[in-house]
Design an enzyme around this catalytic site. Structure first.
Site, PDB file in Angstrom:
ATOM      1  N   SER A   1       0.699  -1.155   0.036  1.00 48.25           N
ATOM      2  CA  SER A   1      -0.085  -0.247  -0.116  1.00 48.25           C
ATOM      3  C   SER A   1       0.765   1.277  -0.138  1.00 48.25           C
ATOM      4  O   SER A   1       0.288   2.137  -0.140  1.00 48.25           O
ATOM      5  CB  SER A   1      -0.924  -0.099   1.342  1.00 48.25           C
ATOM      6  OG  SER A   1      -2.049  -0.758   0.787  1.00 48.25           O
TER       7      SER A   1
ATOM      8  N   SER B   1      -6.141   3.454   4.134  1.00 50.47           N
ATOM      9  CA  SER B   1      -5.536   2.804   2.751  1.00 50.47           C
ATOM     10  C   SER B   1      -6.508   2.113   1.970  1.00 50.47           C
ATOM     11  O   SER B   1      -6.566   0.945   1.757  1.00 50.47           O
ATOM     12  CB  SER B   1      -4.628   1.695   3.587  1.00 50.47           C
ATOM     13  OG  SER B   1      -3.695   1.067   2.677  1.00 50.47           O
TER      14      SER B   1
ATOM     15  N   LYS C   1       0.202   3.642  -2.865  1.00 47.77           N
ATOM     16  CA  LYS C   1      -0.493   4.869  -2.980  1.00 47.77           C
ATOM     17  C   LYS C   1       0.027   6.209  -2.710  1.00 47.77           C
ATOM     18  O   LYS C   1      -0.702   7.144  -3.333  1.00 47.77           O
ATOM     19  CB  LYS C   1      -1.529   4.624  -1.571  1.00 47.77           C
ATOM     20  CG  LYS C   1      -2.458   3.423  -2.023  1.00 47.77           C
ATOM     21  CD  LYS C   1      -3.517   3.260  -0.634  1.00 47.77           C
ATOM     22  CE  LYS C   1      -4.396   1.962  -0.860  1.00 47.77           C
ATOM     23  NZ  LYS C   1      -3.803   0.924  -0.639  1.00 47.77           N
TER      24      LYS C   1
END
Length: 529
Positions: free
Chosen positions: A87, A333, A90
């Site tokens: 993640s 997230s 991102k």
């Protein structure tokens, strides 16, 4: 929900022995060249000691720490290693979106008419045209339905046509794990989708199991009620104090929930969030239900639009601006929002709302800003894919670059803040680094999946300097190295005084920070998985 085995890895072809020896020697040489001579001797000694932790034995670890103002490398450990970002990717997607789309970019969902008015009747169809809004709520569809009624329409002789054609029809990203599909952190992506909670868990239905009297069947309800789910099996109600073993499992490729297990009488309801097949039609069904509540009857139900209908605008809903939308995405997230941003970049800047075009535009953004080498690999927006690869050096360079952009303040504030218990401040770091100098200091994005744990972000040193850091650990097995990552962030925030603190000070991962029981997937977005 049941646990899963660790995810499979990508296997490489074996090299002949001589080539393997040569490759090993080259890698060893490049690793040594990778790690520059120490600039901060005390910092180097402290981080070296932390990285000697046994939890990192045999793992692949890459670290880079920069002075955020000057870009000077203060510490590096294999900064050019290509590692799975999970993640933390991102940060790349949101930076590119803010730069290419602009912080004021909004998504527009329209209700359009396809036919003629005859008094209060629409002789034809209503088209619900998705504009890619990843934060469209069931409440927003209810508001649109109210506007349709206020426009004087009480009967639609045709259908509600659900139009998700803004983005391609491929629902899942390249390399996403098939056994993640039922879970809320792996939603199907479409140009029209709906969420039913304020954390924007798009394309999901909330399933609530409520016990009855002992021996009776438990009640199972859906929210929204229009979700097109069928049930097999049953959940029984056990005696008081008997515990719960509720199973709610969606069959792959179908909107069918297999129910199993039991729930103790008198116990609290058990809630699960489950993804839904065909998110655009699902949104159309929710909209049809909202129309009915506002007195608008749709005669022929819901169908899929082609995207080529020559319809006329009636009412519309706009999302919050991108600068606000990234808050739930980064704090929690949220994978679905990240994928919508990537496809929106592709649609707006490249003319196609698909993963490949979005990735090409992000690559162009990186290249234009000197971040194109060494080559990495990005295939999605959220980091759910095992195919994604990035170096700690590139992550650190991106964080440094972002500081010079006009949108930096909004982006920095949207990153999770270590140790802050407020969900929309601390986010996935709310339970981490509490009671340390990193608390309310470190702004960082975490990223985890099986065998992967990363942390990239900013720490403010005691002398007021802002530091950029990227810590990436791949290919570990067994005990989580997360306490080591946190100890590094704390050391950057605290300076050399507490350098003797051990990583074990921070203990085991908290139950709500992305590791859910035996599940190692990247479900940091969701407190419900």
């Amino acid at each position: 929900m049941p646990g899963h085995p660790l995810r499979h890895r990508l296997y490489r072809r074996s090299l002949p022995l001589a080539a393997a020896v040569l490759a090993a020697s080259l890698l060893a040489g490049s690793a040594q060249a990778d790690d520059p001579a120490p600039v901060d001797v005390a910092l180097t000694a402290d981080l070296d000691a932390l990285l000697a932790d046994s939890r990192l034995a045999n793992a692949q670890t890459g670290v880079e720490v920069l002075d955020a103002a000057t870009g000077q490398v203060l510490y590096a450990r294999q900064p050019q290693a290509l590692l799975t970002p999970a993640s933390t990717l991102k940060t790349v997607t949101t930076a590119a979106a803010l730069d290419l789309l602009g912080p004021d970019h909004r998504f527009t969902t329209e209700v359009r008419t396809l036919g003629d008015r005859a008094g209060s009747a629409l002789v034809g169809d209503l088209v619900l045209r998705g504009g890619g809004d990843p934060t469209l709520l069931a409440a927003d569809l209810d508001d649109l339905a109210g506007q349709v009624a206020a426009a004087g329409i009480s009967t639609v002789t045709g259908r509600v046509l659900a139009d998700g054609s803004r983005y391609e029809t491929t629902p899942l990203g390249p390399g996403w794990a098939w056994d993640d599909e039922p879970y809320s952190y792996s939603p199907q992506i479409a140009g029209l989708t709906v969420a039913n909670d304020p954390e924007y868990l798009m394309d999901t239905v909330r399933v609530t199991v409520t016990p009855g009297a002992a021996g009776e069947e438990a009640a199972v309800t859906l929210d929204p009620a229009q979700a097109p789910m069928s049930f097999t099996g049953r959940i029984t109600t056990g005696a008081a104090g008997s515990g719960s073993s509720v199973g709610v499992d969606r069959r792959r490729g179908a909107n069918e929930l297999a129910l199993s297990g039991s729930i103790a009488t008198g116990s609290a309801p058990v809630t699960s969030w489950v993804t839904v097949e065909n998110p655009s039609t699902y949104a159309g069904r929710v909209f049809e239900g909202a129309l009915a509540r506002h007195g608008v009857r749709v005669v022929r139900g819901v169908d899929a639009a082609t995207g080529a209908e020559a319809s006329q605008p009636l009412v519309a809903h706009q999302s919050q601006p991108l600068a606000q939308l990234i808050v739930p995405m980064l704090k929690l997230s949220n994978n679905g929002i990240a994928e919508h941003l990537l496809k929106e970049i592709g649609k707006v800047k490249g003319g196609r709302g698909d993963w490949a075009t979005g990735v090409a535009q992000v690559r162009g953004f990186l290249n234009a800003n000197g971040l194109g080498t060494p080559a990495g690999r990005q295939v999605d927006g959220s980091g759910l894919s095992r195919y994604d690869l990035v170096t700690p050096a590139r992550m650190a360079a991106l964080l440094k670059l972002a500081q010079d952009r006009p949108w930096f303040g909004a982006w920095y504030d949207a990153l999770p803040v270590a140790g802050n218990p407020q969900r929309m401040v601390g986010g996935t770091l709310a339970a981490r680094m509490r009671g340390t100098k990193a608390e309310n200091n470190v702004h960082a994005k975490s990223g985890s999946m099986g065998g992967v744990d990363n942390l990239v972000g900013y720490a403010t040193a005691p002398d007021g300097r802002r530091l950029v850091f990227a810590v990436m650990v791949n290919d570990f097995a067994g005990t989580s190295p997360r306490p080591v990552l946190d100890a590094i962030a704390v050391r950057l925030a605290a300076g050399p005084a507490p350098a003797q603190a051990k990583a074990r000070t921070f203990g085991a991962p908290a139950a709500d920070d992305g590791y859910q029981g035996t599940r190692w997937e990247d479900c940091e977005a969701v407190a419900h998985c």
